[in-house]
Design a protein around this motif. Sequence first.
Motif, PDB file in Angstrom:
ATOM      1  N   SER A 149      -4.965  -2.348  -2.755  1.00  0.00           N
ATOM      2  CA  SER A 149      -5.906  -3.195  -2.021  1.00  0.00           C
ATOM      3  C   SER A 149      -5.976  -4.596  -2.619  1.00  0.00           C
ATOM      4  N   GLU A 150      -5.926  -4.685  -3.940  1.00  0.00           N
ATOM      5  CA  GLU A 150      -5.951  -6.006  -4.573  1.00  0.00           C
ATOM      6  C   GLU A 150      -4.645  -6.746  -4.345  1.00  0.00           C
ATOM      7  N   LEU A 159      -2.772  -6.472  -1.707  1.00  0.00           N
ATOM      8  CA  LEU A 159      -2.856  -6.959  -0.334  1.00  0.00           C
ATOM      9  C   LEU A 159      -3.739  -8.194  -0.242  1.00  0.00           C
ATOM     10  N   ALA A 160      -4.848  -8.194  -0.967  1.00  0.00           N
ATOM     11  CA  ALA A 160      -5.741  -9.352  -0.945  1.00  0.00           C
ATOM     12  C   ALA A 160      -5.047 -10.590  -1.484  1.00  0.00           C
ATOM     13  N   ASP A 182      -2.506 -11.842   1.088  1.00  0.00           N
ATOM     14  CA  ASP A 182      -3.163 -12.438   2.250  1.00  0.00           C
ATOM     15  C   ASP A 182      -3.406 -13.935   2.065  1.00  0.00           C
ATOM     16  N   GLN A 218       0.817  -1.212   0.000  1.00  0.00           N
ATOM     17  CA  GLN A 218       0.000   0.000   0.000  1.00  0.00           C
ATOM     18  C   GLN A 218       0.855   1.269   0.000  1.00  0.00           C
ATOM     19  N   VAL A 238      -2.903   0.653   8.304  1.00  0.00           N
ATOM     20  CA  VAL A 238      -3.701   0.586   7.092  1.00  0.00           C
ATOM     21  C   VAL A 238      -4.064   2.002   6.635  1.00  0.00           C
ATOM     22  N   ASP A 239      -3.733   2.295   5.370  1.00  0.00           N
ATOM     23  CA  ASP A 239      -4.167   3.531   4.707  1.00  0.00           C
ATOM     24  C   ASP A 239      -3.764   4.808   5.436  1.00  0.00           C
TER      25      ASP A 239
END
Length: 307
Positions: A272-273, A275-276, A279, A232, A302-303
């Motif tokens: 975000s993708e 990170l997904a 994960d 991020q 986060v963010d």
Amino acid sequence: MDEARFELTLGPNLFNWAPEQWRDFYFRIADEAPVATVYLGETICSKRAPLFDEHYEAVAGRLRAAGKTVVHSTLGETASQVDRRLVSDVCQRVSDLVEANDSSAAWHLRGRPHCIGPLMNVYNEETLRFLAAKGARNICLPAELPFASVGVLCTAATAEGVTIEVQVFGRQSLALSARCYHARAHGRTKDTCRFVCENDADGLPLTTLDGKPFLVINGIQTLSYEYVNLAQEIPALTAAGVRRFRLSPHGCDMVLVASSFRDLLDGKIAPSEALARLDTLQLGAPFSNGFLHGQPGYRWTVDQKLS
């Protein structure tokens, strides 16, 4: 972003894997991982280096054939004649670029284009300028630097014609010691270790007195328990002037890791993708990004905007 300017790299393997596992890992990296540069070489323990000699040239050749640049990394600590001979041999024998991880290697490489690894502790502009004058062309910054310092060093590096590299994935190196923690944990000495570190493919976790996971040991090295993940923070790092982004090898699916960061750098996916995707690795330990945010390194934010 001008994505073509941003390079994804794979740092040296820090762990004592079985030679065939080590070979097959890099063969897969050569064939499948979208990394531009791969660092090869033993950075932790000179006793491990001969274990991979049989496969070293085949791995380097496979990587070059796949269009990847090979950089040879040196030890992060020279405490014996064996260590010094290994560093000298790497610096003088290979014709490819070499990454210095301690000052003895930098001495051998002076006047010749080379890289500076994250174990060299480049914390300020004067150190950067000194190393650039000796021939350094790329500097991978220490993991503990906050974002503001990264930006200052990027500005200084641009003036010197040096590229800045930052580790964006993997356990972070925190310290090196003259003693081998791995051997000591098993009631052995550094000289009689019998390569006990081979039992821990991603390092040996330590716990606090109340049983909480804390750090990881890898031979003489102390690593973070958490895996740094700066997905991020990629937009802020590129805007600050970072041009190379390092992944540190682990036993997880490093092709997935490399593909996720490459797609992120190319603007194909959002942070975000990325990170997904990451994960799904099921690492058994959390992610962290605390150092870059000027916080304790184990923390995850986060963010939160960097400044």
